[in-house]
Design an enzyme around this catalytic site. Sequence first.
Site, short mmCIF file in Angstrom:
data_model
loop_
_atom_site.label_atom_id
_atom_site.label_comp_id
_atom_site.label_asym_id
_atom_site.label_seq_id
_atom_site.Cartn_x
_atom_site.Cartn_y
_atom_site.Cartn_z
N CYS A 1 34.95 -16.78 -34.01
CA CYS A 1 34.95 -18.10 -33.38
C CYS A 1 33.54 -18.63 -33.08
O CYS A 1 33.39 -19.75 -32.60
CB CYS A 1 35.80 -18.09 -32.11
N LYS B 1 43.29 28.65 -34.50
CA LYS B 1 42.46 28.43 -33.32
C LYS B 1 42.68 26.97 -32.90
O LYS B 1 42.19 26.05 -33.56
CB LYS B 1 40.99 28.68 -33.64
N CYS C 1 39.59 -17.79 -29.25
CA CYS C 1 39.20 -16.92 -30.36
C CYS C 1 40.46 -16.39 -31.07
O CYS C 1 41.30 -15.76 -30.44
CB CYS C 1 38.36 -15.77 -29.80
N TYR D 1 49.16 32.22 -26.36
CA TYR D 1 48.70 33.23 -27.31
C TYR D 1 48.37 34.58 -26.70
O TYR D 1 47.90 35.47 -27.39
CB TYR D 1 47.51 32.72 -28.12
N CYS E 1 30.27 -14.24 -32.22
CA CYS E 1 31.58 -13.76 -32.66
C CYS E 1 31.85 -14.17 -34.10
O CYS E 1 31.75 -15.36 -34.43
CB CYS E 1 32.67 -14.32 -31.75
N LYS F 1 35.52 29.75 -38.04
CA LYS F 1 35.64 28.30 -37.86
C LYS F 1 35.43 27.59 -39.18
O LYS F 1 34.50 27.91 -39.92
CB LYS F 1 34.61 27.81 -36.84
N GLU G 1 45.88 34.02 -36.48
CA GLU G 1 46.55 32.84 -35.95
C GLU G 1 45.60 31.64 -35.93
O GLU G 1 44.41 31.77 -36.22
CB GLU G 1 47.12 33.11 -34.55
N CYS H 1 33.55 -10.72 -27.13
CA CYS H 1 33.57 -12.16 -27.29
C CYS H 1 34.27 -12.72 -26.06
O CYS H 1 35.43 -12.40 -25.80
CB CYS H 1 34.34 -12.55 -28.55
S1 IVH Z 1 42.47 34.45 -27.83
C1 IVH Z 1 39.33 37.00 -25.33
N1 IVH Z 1 43.69 32.87 -29.49
O1 IVH Z 1 39.29 29.79 -28.05
C2 IVH Z 1 39.58 35.64 -25.84
N2 IVH Z 1 41.97 31.95 -28.15
O2 IVH Z 1 36.54 30.98 -27.89
C3 IVH Z 1 41.01 35.45 -26.01
N3 IVH Z 1 41.61 29.56 -28.52
O3 IVH Z 1 39.01 30.29 -24.62
C4 IVH Z 1 41.29 34.18 -26.62
N4 IVH Z 1 43.17 29.30 -30.02
O4 IVH Z 1 40.64 28.52 -25.40
C5 IVH Z 1 42.73 32.98 -28.56
N5 IVH Z 1 44.90 31.61 -30.99
C6 IVH Z 1 43.95 31.70 -30.07
C7 IVH Z 1 43.18 30.60 -29.67
C8 IVH Z 1 42.18 30.76 -28.71
C9 IVH Z 1 42.24 28.70 -29.32
C10 IVH Z 1 40.48 29.21 -27.63
C11 IVH Z 1 40.68 29.68 -26.20
C12 IVH Z 1 39.51 30.53 -25.89
C13 IVH Z 1 38.54 30.14 -26.93
C14 IVH Z 1 37.67 31.33 -27.22
#
Ligand code: IVH
Length: 669
Positions: A409, A115, A430, A225, A406, A312, A113, A424
């Site tokens: 002006c 992030k 101006c 989530y 400026c 990431k 999913e 300014c």
């Molecule tokens: S699951 C045990 N799912 O990422 C951790 N976290 O680094 C369970 N986050 O604190 C988190 N999207 O704020 C999960 N699809 C996603 C997420 C997600 C963003 C953030 C969340 C968490 C941080 C963890």
Amino acid sequence: MKPEEAKSTIEELTDKINYYNYMYYQQHKSEIPDYDFDKLLEDLLRLEQQFPQYRKEDSPTQRVGGHVSGEFPTAIHRFPMLSLANTYSKEEITEFDTRTKKQIQGQPEYICEQKYDGVALSITYENGILKKAVTRGDGLRGDDITHNAKTIRSLPLRIFADNLPEIFEVRGEVFLTLENFERINKEREDIGEPLLANPRNAASGTLKMQDSAIVAKRKLDCYIYSLLGENLPIQSHSEALELLKNWGFNVPDTWSKCHSIEEIMGYIEHWREKRFQLPVGTDGVVIKLNSFQQQNSLGYTAKSPRWAVAYKYKAESASSKLLSIEFQVGRTGAVTPVANLSPVSLAGTTVKRASLHNANEIKRLDLRLGDTVFVEKGGDIIPKVTGVDLTQRSLDFKPIEFISFCPECGTELIRREGEAVHYCPNDTLCPPQIKGRVEHFIQRKAMNIEGLGPETIVALYDKELVKDPADLYALTYDQLISLDRFGDKSAKNLLKGIEKSKEAPLRNVLFALGIRYVGITVADKLARHFENIDRLMSADFEELRSVPEIGEKIALSILDYFNTPEKQSFIDKLKEAGLNFSVDTSEQVKESNIFEGQSFVVSGVFQNFSRDNIKEKIENNGGRIISAVSSKADYLVAGDKMGPAKLDKATKLGVKIVSEEEFLEMLKK
Ligand code: IVH
């Protein structure tokens, strides 16, 4: 209305509105016209204010906020809030897959999913009702920000479903859509407030604001989530996501089942560019083992689960040449340096310019003209210069000097104490400040003058027909028709629009004036309190401060504005043009005159009202608000956490001290 009747009407209205909200936000169906819906909500609000003891825990009126907290209580997480192991490397994702396969001795099923780049929140439901919302904090304990969370429209206050577990917790990410973030920043720029750095900071700052009415206006959203609890009727993460969706939570459809490392890599690549089309910022992909049983067999480290990992995306970066720097002057006089770059393609668009924010940023980067610079477009919308490629620098590249005058002006720039931005100060002459002021003046929330676009404003300025917004009211048909691309019809339409704007109510007029820090909400409070401009103009600091939502910064800005002779003559010109400078009292929501001739000081934190609500109640019933306890005060309405000095002073001066309950009793009479 009799108490019993009020109680049942409140219950009925609550259920009805919650149902329409559910249909609208969860089922995307509108079963009632907006107007009728607003009316139901208003009825409920009114009854709840009269009979706060009957307000229900899942009352939809909490969506509009109004609760003011002193500070947020700390709450302990029933299940700790862990973080995720992060990596930028695909090899480590492969290693994660290998480890997982070995542990479960088979082919795992994963859920991939997005992030989301926001703020984690944990929300507890009991008997289907939203009970508590807590931020992550240190993972073990966080801030109880329930009142603020209740303003998030997509978070059900009550769940309509059969066989709900008695108690469970959902977790998700609170965010501002990119669109909302830009809207908020535009509004802030318009009234001279410093801009919020990025959507995530904005979301996190918003969640921790003390007045939930302001939180409601920011329009936070939340993706869910995860689902936690005991004896839940599910065996896997995908079942949890489906169940959550069925219960009405906002679960985005971007997740996907993956059965091999190739499919995982496919998901990662698919979203690398496509994620920029999502309404919310994301910075990677989360890969989770689907089966709960398998999750348990992998277990946890001290900080994070072993059954999940986050990949990431590196913020995309490109190098480009710094060709020149341009200094732009905005409506408020703020000067922003903008880098002109050799065109470079980045995350799907061609980048030619990047904001450098202010003089500190130029210094921090130690930029020189001719430098090769790195440009990035992360989760943010606007590209930024992140650094200089020093290997490409030659000795004759000259450091960039921030301008002292400026560019529009020629006036010497100033830098206010504690601020990074140059201004300014020549706001009356101006050119971009004048044009910006006209644009501000005509916008929908202000005088709402249609048929006047930015080009026309420039043309009117260039022809010296409009030097300040008040000049709009002196425009003639002949002058307009002489403008390029202006015909009979557009001239007549514009004149009609200008004429019609004279009907705009006082709050719009006050907002249109363009007083620094006075947005439409503040303008509304000022209009309600003072009722006409003369009273507002003669108010002193203390009186300004007594108005709901007016802090020291705003009060000083208002005083400064009305003490400026140019502004006074601007207002005189607008008065002559026939604008509304007093409140049409027939429009006002006067409830009664029971407090006529009496002065109130309101202090502390209240259970059923925000401080501002109480002040409004007093004013709507004929009373006057004053800011400090003095012999002029008749009553001190005392909430929790009020300083002892105020109580002492009130007692000494013989000011009657009333509690919140006693105040409610007074209202009922
Ligand atoms: S699951 C045990 N799912 O990422 C951790 N976290 O680094 C369970 N986050 O604190 C988190 N999207 O704020 C999960 N699809 C996603 C997420 C997600 C963003 C953030 C969340 C968490 C941080 C963890």
